[in-house]
Design an enzyme around this catalytic site. Structure first.
Site, PDB file in Angstrom:
ATOM      1  N   SER A  15       0.847  -1.199   0.000  1.00  0.00           N
ATOM      2  CA  SER A  15       0.000   0.000   0.000  1.00  0.00           C
ATOM      3  C   SER A  15       0.878   1.242   0.000  1.00  0.00           C
ATOM      4  CB  SER A  15      -0.928  -0.007   1.214  1.00  0.00           C
ATOM      5  OG  SER A  15      -0.188   0.119   2.397  1.00  0.00           O
TER       6      SER A  15
ATOM      7  N   ARG B  84       0.495   3.394  -3.372  1.00  0.00           N
ATOM      8  CA  ARG B  84      -0.250   4.654  -3.185  1.00  0.00           C
ATOM      9  C   ARG B  84       0.489   5.801  -3.868  1.00  0.00           C
ATOM     10  NH1 ARG B  84      -0.220   4.775   1.800  1.00  0.00           N
ATOM     11  NH2 ARG B  84      -2.294   3.904   2.130  1.00  0.00           N
TER      12      ARG B  84
ATOM     13  N   ASN C  59      -0.879   7.660  -7.324  1.00  0.00           N
ATOM     14  CA  ASN C  59      -1.171   9.099  -7.340  1.00  0.00           C
ATOM     15  C   ASN C  59      -0.326   9.837  -8.361  1.00  0.00           C
ATOM     16  OD1 ASN C  59      -3.130  10.210  -5.242  1.00  0.00           O
ATOM     17  ND2 ASN C  59      -2.075   8.588  -4.137  1.00  0.00           N
TER      18      ASN C  59
END
Lengths: 156, 294
Positions: free
Chosen positions: B224, B228, B232
Site C-alpha cells: 500500500s 499509493r 497518485n
C-alpha cells in the site's frame, strides 16, 4: 510498468541515502538547533534574573534614601535645638554682662558725683570765705570767726 | 510537442511519454525492431519499443527513473550536508533557515508518532520526505520539455518523474519493509513469531489461519505504501500528458488546455507535498508498530 532490476538499484540507493543522512546530516543540524535552544533558554533565564536583581536594587535604594532622609532631619533638628540653646545662653550672658556694666557705670557716676560735690563744697566754702572776707574785711577778725565758718562747713 | 501529425497519433504520443529509457538484456534469438536477430548468449542494449522491453523481463534497468532518482537523492544529500556543515548556534539565515525549518518539522512529526528510542527514524523520515518531494516535484516540469531535449540529443525515451515508476516507489517501500522486519525481530525477538501466529485467535489450532492473516496484513503495508505513491503520481502525470495532448487538438483548444494545465499544476503542488508527507508518516507509523510489543 515492468518490475525489473531498477527496484534493486532503488533499494540500494535508498538505504545508502538514509545512512548518509543518519551519519552526516541529521546529527550536526539537530545538535546546532539544540545548542541554540539552550542558548536562548539561558538568555531568557539571565534576563529574568537581571530584572529580579534590578527590582531588589530599586527597593534597597528606596529604603536607603528614606533612611538617609530620616537621619538628615534628625541632624537638622539637633542642630536647631543646639542653636536655640546657644542663643539663649548668649542672651543670658549678655543680660548679665549688661547688668554688670550698668552697675559699674552707676558706681562710677556715684563716685564722680561725690567727688564733684566735695570739690564744689570746698570751692563754695572758699568762695564764701572770700566773699565774707571781702564783705566783712575790716570788722571781722579772721582768726575769731574762722572757727565759726569751719563749723558752718561741717554742717553743710 | 503535441503534434498529432501525419505519422504520429495521440496514442503514440502518450505511449512514448509513458515508456522508460530501458537498458537490458535481450534473450538469444529475439528479432529486433530493425530485423536483426540477437546473437547467442543474449545482448545488453537499450530497448526500442514495448516488445523489446517485455522481452527483457527482469534483466533491465530503467536508466531514466534510476538516474533521476539517484540524482535527486544526491541533490538532497548535498543540500542538507551543506546545511549541516554551516549549522551553528548563531542566528540562521536564508536557505539554512528553511532547511532547519524542514528538519524541525520532521523532528516534531517523529516525536509525535514514534515514542521509542531509535536514531534511525528521524533521518529516515527526513530522507523520505525530501527525496520523495523532489521526485514528485519533477512532475511540475512541463511534460514535453525534457523528453524533447533528450530526443534532440539522440535519447529515445525519457520519463523524468521517478515516482511514476513502480520500481522506484516499491523499491523504497521494500527498503522500509526490510527495516520493519529488522526492528520487529530486534525489539521483539521471538515475540514477533508469536505475534504472527497467535493473533488474533489465541489458540494453537488457529495457527495457520492466524499466520495467513498476519502475513497478508504485514505484506499489505509495503504494497500500500509503494503503490499509493505510484498510483497518485502516475495518475497525475497521465493527466498532464492528456492535457498536453489537447494542445494538438486544434487552435480552439489552446486556451482551455493552457488553463487546465495551469489549474492542474497548481493543484498538483498540493498533491506532491501531500504524497511525500503521507509516505513519510506511514513509514514512521509502520516502524513505530514494529517497535511495539503486545
Amino acid at each position: 510498468m515492468n518490475i525489473n532490476l531498477t527496484i534493486i538499484g532503488q533499494i540500494v540507493a535508498f538505504l545508502a541515502f538514509v545512512v548518509f543522512c543518519m551519519r552526516y546530516v541529521w546529527p550536526p543540524i539537530l545538535a546546532a538547533m539544540e545548542e541554540r535552544q539552550q542558548k536562548i533558554a539561558d538568555g531568557l533565564a539571565a534576563a529574568d534574573r537581571a530584572s529580579h536583581d534590578l527590582e531588589l536594587a530599586q527597593k534597597e535604594a528606596v529604603d536607603r534614601l528614606s533612611e538617609a532622609k530620616k537621619e538628615a532631619s534628625a541632624i537638622v533638628d539637633a542642630a536647631n535645638k543646639r542653636a536655640s540653646t546657644v542663643i539663649d545662653e548668649a542672651k543670658a550672658a549678655a543680660v548679665v554682662e549688661a547688668d554688670r556694666v550698668k552697675e559699674l557705670a552707676s558706681a562710677e557716676v556715684e563716685r564722680e558725683k561725690a567727688q564733684a560735690r566735695e570739690q564744689l563744697l570746698s570751692q563754695v566754702s572758699a568762695l564764701a570765705m572770700a566773699g565774707a572776707e571781702k564783705v566783712l574785711a575790716a570788722e571781722i577778725d579772721a582768726e575769731k570767726h574762722a572757727a565759726l565758718l569751719e563749723q558752718l562747713v561741717k554742717e553743710q | 510537442m503535441a503534434a498529432a501529425g501525419e505519422e504520429k497519433t495521440v496514442s503514440d504520443y502518450i505511449v512514448h511519454h509513458l515508456t522508460n529509457l530501458t537498458y537490458g538484456k535481450l534473450p538469444e534469438g529475439f528479432e529486433r525492431h530493425d530485423g536483426d536477430t540477437v546473437a547467442a548468449g543474449g545482448e545488453w542494449t537499450f530497448a526500442h519499443g514495448a516488445d523489446e522491453i517485455a522481452a527483457m523481463g527482469f534483466n533491465a534497468v530503467h536508466v531514466d527513473s534510476l538516474g533521476w532518482s539517484i540524482g535527486l537523492g544526491l541533490v538532497f544529500c548535498m543540500l542538507f550536508r551543506w546545511a549541516a556543515v554551516r549549522a551553528s548556534a548563531d542566528a540562521p539565515s536564508g536557505l539554512l533557515n528553511f532547511i532547519e525549518m524542514i528538519v524541525e518539522f520532521i523532528d516534531n512529526q517523529v516525536k509525535d508518532t514514534f515514542h521509542g528510542k531509535n536514531k534511525l527514524i528521524a533521518p529516515l523520515s527526513l530522507t523520505i520526505f525530501v527525496w520523495v518531494f523532489l521526485m514528485n516535484l519533477m512532475d511540475l516540469i512541463p511534460v514535453d520539455v525534457v523528453p524533447e531535449l533528450m530526443l534532440f540529443a539522440g535519447v529515445e525515451y525519457q520519463k523524468i518523474v521517478p515516482s511514476t515508476d513502480p520500481n522506484i516507489t516499491m523499491g523504497m517501500a521494500i527498503g522500509v519493509f526490510f527495516l520493519m522486519l529488522f526492528y520487529s525481530i530486534k525489539v521483539k525477538g521471538f515475540g514477533f513469531v508469536r505475534e504472527l501466529t497467535m493473533n488474533p485467535f489465541n489458540h494453537w489450532a488457529f495457527i495457520p489461519v492466524n499466520l495467513f492473516m498476519e502475513v497478508v496484513g504485514l505484506l499489505a503495508k509495503p504494497f500500500s505504501l509503494g503503490l499509493r505513491l505510484f498510483g497518485n503520481m502516475y495518475a497525475g502525470e497521465m493527466i498532464f500528458i492528456l492535457i498536453a495532448a489537447l494542445f494538438g487538438a486544434g487552435v480552439f483548444w489552446l486556451l482551455p488546455a493552457a488553463l487546465l494545465q495551469l489549474g492542474w499544476a497548481i493543484f498538483h503542488i498540493l498533491v506532491i507535498t501531500l504524497q511525500a508527507f503521507i509516505f513519510m508518516v506511514l513509514t514512521i507509523v509502520y516502524l513505530s508498530m514494529a517497535h511495539e510489543d503486545h
